[in-house]
Design a protein around this motif. Structure first.
Motif, mmCIF file in Angstrom:
data_model
loop_
_atom_site.group_PDB
_atom_site.id
_atom_site.type_symbol
_atom_site.label_atom_id
_atom_site.label_comp_id
_atom_site.label_asym_id
_atom_site.label_seq_id
_atom_site.Cartn_x
_atom_site.Cartn_y
_atom_site.Cartn_z
ATOM 1 N N ARG A 139 33.330 43.095 35.995
ATOM 2 C CA ARG A 139 33.798 42.917 34.694
ATOM 3 C C ARG A 139 34.954 43.699 34.565
ATOM 4 N NH1 ARG A 139 28.487 44.726 33.851
ATOM 5 N NH2 ARG A 139 28.825 46.462 34.203
ATOM 6 N N THR A 140 35.339 44.805 35.694
ATOM 7 C CA THR A 140 36.689 45.568 36.298
ATOM 8 C C THR A 140 38.132 44.285 36.202
ATOM 9 O OG1 THR A 140 35.410 47.416 36.630
ATOM 10 C CG2 THR A 140 38.007 46.546 37.381
ATOM 11 N N ALA A 141 37.691 43.126 36.889
ATOM 12 C CA ALA A 141 38.654 42.478 37.614
ATOM 13 C C ALA A 141 39.213 41.135 36.105
ATOM 14 C CB ALA A 141 38.304 41.224 38.491
ATOM 15 N N LEU A 142 37.844 40.943 35.608
ATOM 16 C CA LEU A 142 37.915 40.235 33.984
ATOM 17 C C LEU A 142 39.062 40.645 32.932
ATOM 18 C CD1 LEU A 142 34.929 39.155 34.238
ATOM 19 C CD2 LEU A 142 36.702 37.130 34.059
ATOM 20 N N ARG A 143 38.948 42.344 33.123
ATOM 21 C CA ARG A 143 39.979 42.967 32.348
ATOM 22 C C ARG A 143 41.371 42.624 32.435
ATOM 23 N NH1 ARG A 143 35.730 47.175 33.019
ATOM 24 N NH2 ARG A 143 34.043 47.346 30.787
ATOM 25 N N GLU A 144 41.650 42.233 33.820
ATOM 26 C CA GLU A 144 42.998 42.222 34.792
ATOM 27 C C GLU A 144 43.633 40.996 33.409
ATOM 28 O OE1 GLU A 144 44.624 44.954 35.676
ATOM 29 O OE2 GLU A 144 43.023 45.831 35.270
ATOM 30 N N LEU A 174 41.109 20.025 25.417
ATOM 31 C CA LEU A 174 40.240 20.752 26.585
ATOM 32 C C LEU A 174 41.524 20.603 28.073
ATOM 33 C CD1 LEU A 174 37.534 20.438 28.270
ATOM 34 C CD2 LEU A 174 38.228 17.782 27.673
ATOM 35 N N GLY A 175 42.020 20.248 27.806
ATOM 36 C CA GLY A 175 42.980 20.282 29.150
ATOM 37 C C GLY A 175 43.480 21.567 29.613
ATOM 38 N N THR A 176 44.278 22.127 27.946
ATOM 39 C CA THR A 176 44.555 24.040 28.140
ATOM 40 C C THR A 176 43.345 24.891 28.650
ATOM 41 O OG1 THR A 176 45.915 23.523 26.498
ATOM 42 C CG2 THR A 176 45.358 25.093 26.914
ATOM 43 N N VAL A 177 41.506 24.305 28.449
ATOM 44 C CA VAL A 177 41.206 25.248 28.165
ATOM 45 C C VAL A 177 40.988 25.130 30.198
ATOM 46 C CG1 VAL A 177 38.368 25.482 28.883
ATOM 47 C CG2 VAL A 177 39.932 24.935 26.482
ATOM 48 N N LYS A 178 41.599 24.204 30.382
ATOM 49 C CA LYS A 178 40.890 23.269 32.245
ATOM 50 C C LYS A 178 41.873 24.326 32.776
ATOM 51 C CE LYS A 178 38.399 18.888 31.992
ATOM 52 N NZ LYS A 178 39.175 17.727 32.197
ATOM 53 N N THR A 179 43.063 24.224 32.090
ATOM 54 C CA THR A 179 44.096 24.804 33.374
ATOM 55 C C THR A 179 43.852 26.663 32.815
ATOM 56 O OG1 THR A 179 45.988 23.247 32.085
ATOM 57 C CG2 THR A 179 46.825 25.161 32.853
ATOM 58 N N ARG A 180 43.078 27.209 31.804
ATOM 59 C CA ARG A 180 43.055 28.059 31.489
ATOM 60 C C ARG A 180 42.013 28.472 32.432
ATOM 61 N NH1 ARG A 180 43.246 29.190 25.199
ATOM 62 N NH2 ARG A 180 45.600 28.611 24.498
ATOM 63 N N MET A 181 41.468 28.045 33.179
ATOM 64 C CA MET A 181 39.656 28.415 33.970
ATOM 65 C C MET A 181 40.407 28.366 35.043
ATOM 66 S SD MET A 181 36.189 26.590 32.073
ATOM 67 C CE MET A 181 35.712 27.087 34.000
ATOM 68 N N LEU A 182 41.542 27.695 35.792
ATOM 69 C CA LEU A 182 41.653 27.591 37.076
ATOM 70 C C LEU A 182 42.806 28.646 37.547
ATOM 71 C CD1 LEU A 182 42.196 25.480 39.954
ATOM 72 C CD2 LEU A 182 43.996 24.470 38.605
ATOM 73 N N ALA A 183 43.790 28.526 36.876
ATOM 74 C CA ALA A 183 44.088 29.960 36.486
ATOM 75 C C ALA A 183 43.747 30.916 36.080
ATOM 76 C CB ALA A 183 45.525 29.426 35.658
ATOM 77 N N GLY A 184 42.790 31.354 35.576
ATOM 78 C CA GLY A 184 42.007 32.123 35.423
ATOM 79 C C GLY A 184 41.270 32.583 36.861
ATOM 80 N N MET A 185 40.705 31.421 37.451
ATOM 81 C CA MET A 185 39.518 31.536 38.474
ATOM 82 C C MET A 185 40.489 31.670 39.542
ATOM 83 S SD MET A 185 37.007 31.054 38.270
ATOM 84 C CE MET A 185 36.102 31.462 40.229
ATOM 85 N N ARG A 186 41.918 31.206 39.728
ATOM 86 C CA ARG A 186 42.912 31.839 41.164
ATOM 87 C C ARG A 186 42.913 33.252 40.889
ATOM 88 N NH1 ARG A 186 46.734 26.622 40.158
ATOM 89 N NH2 ARG A 186 45.505 25.311 41.985
ATOM 90 N N ARG A 187 43.361 33.517 39.480
ATOM 91 C CA ARG A 187 43.651 35.126 39.255
ATOM 92 C C ARG A 187 42.237 36.140 39.905
ATOM 93 N NH1 ARG A 187 47.287 39.435 40.300
ATOM 94 N NH2 ARG A 187 47.327 41.021 37.802
ATOM 95 N N LEU A 188 41.837 35.295 39.629
ATOM 96 C CA LEU A 188 40.568 36.834 39.346
ATOM 97 C C LEU A 188 40.366 37.264 41.372
ATOM 98 C CD1 LEU A 188 38.602 38.237 37.684
ATOM 99 C CD2 LEU A 188 36.911 36.014 38.500
ATOM 100 N N ARG A 189 40.734 35.445 41.801
ATOM 101 C CA ARG A 189 40.156 35.355 43.131
ATOM 102 C C ARG A 189 40.971 36.964 43.476
ATOM 103 N NH1 ARG A 189 40.212 31.082 44.125
ATOM 104 N NH2 ARG A 189 37.647 30.032 44.979
ATOM 105 N N GLY A 190 41.866 36.546 43.522
ATOM 106 C CA GLY A 190 43.345 37.428 43.955
ATOM 107 C C GLY A 190 42.399 38.563 43.825
ATOM 108 N N LEU A 191 42.839 39.118 42.540
ATOM 109 C CA LEU A 191 41.838 40.450 42.556
ATOM 110 C C LEU A 191 41.001 41.107 42.970
ATOM 111 C CD1 LEU A 191 42.384 40.595 38.157
ATOM 112 C CD2 LEU A 191 44.140 41.727 39.794
ATOM 113 N N LEU A 192 39.626 40.371 42.780
ATOM 114 C CA LEU A 192 38.649 40.802 43.761
ATOM 115 C C LEU A 192 38.370 40.548 45.539
ATOM 116 C CD1 LEU A 192 36.258 38.945 42.013
ATOM 117 C CD2 LEU A 192 36.340 41.338 42.260
#
Length: 204
Positions: A139-144, A174-192
């Protein structure tokens, strides 16, 4: 060359024009639109309350006529009455679809907000970013994350929505959703990863 005996389109009756539409004549459809497009739009606008929806409804009505002119049966009444009745029906359907979509969007937003503020542990999923991680750290990472990425990830991984459903709920390609999820997962991985390496244990 022999001259055509067909009278000008403007002199043809509605029924005759519909017959020409059935023969694949786009000019006949244009003539019907010129005659009834404005009153159909006025009716659709009154029902939907929005110009954009009204335009879409009218386009749908005339496109349906082009695809299947046999839907109009002259034996059951005049063309104008049939067209306006069809416009009314499709307008009501459009309003109901929009209301349902807005309700789903509101529910999705509530679910995303609930997860961000909830105390319950996050369920494990297959992706390595989530395996072994629980509640507050995620949750803390998601807030970032940017709001758009956070929304997509929470709806997908904790709301159970597919990418296509998220695209519909958020009115996003749909393409924008996929891009957002990929970018978000990469960012989240870095934060965690950064949190795991932190000597201060700020994620606890």
């Amino acid at each position: 060359m022999s001259r055509s005996t067909t009278p000008p389109a403007g002199e043809l009756s509605d029924v005759a024009l519909v017959r020409l539409v059935a023969e694949g004549d786009p000019r006949a459809l244009e003539q019907l639109y010129d005659r009834y497009g404005r009153p159909a739009y006025a009716l659709a606008r009154r029902i939907t309350g929005e110009g954009t929806f009204a335009e879409e409804v009218v386009q749908e009505v005339f496109f349906a006529l082009w695809r299947d002119p046999a839907k109009y049966d002259p034996a059951r009444g005049g063309f104008a009455s049939w067209l306006l009745a069809t416009t009314h029906h499709k307008s009501v359907d459009a309003v109901r679809r929009e209301q349902a979509l807005r309700k789903r969007r509101a529910q999705a937003a509530e679910e995303a907000e609930w997860f961000i503020t909830a105390v319950a542990d996050a369920p494990a999923v297959e992706d390595e970013v989530w395996v072994g991680l629980r509640g507050e750290r995620v949750r803390t990472a998601l807030r970032e994350l940017p709001a758009s990425q956070r929304e997509a990830l929470t709806l997908a991984y904790f709301g159970g929505y597919t990418q296509r459903e998220i695209a519909t709920l958020t009115d996003t390609p749909l393409g924008t959703v996929k891009t957002r999820m990929l970018a978000g997962m990469r960012r989240l991985r870095g934060l965690l990863d950064g949190a795991a390496d932190s000597p201060e244990g700020s994620w606890r």
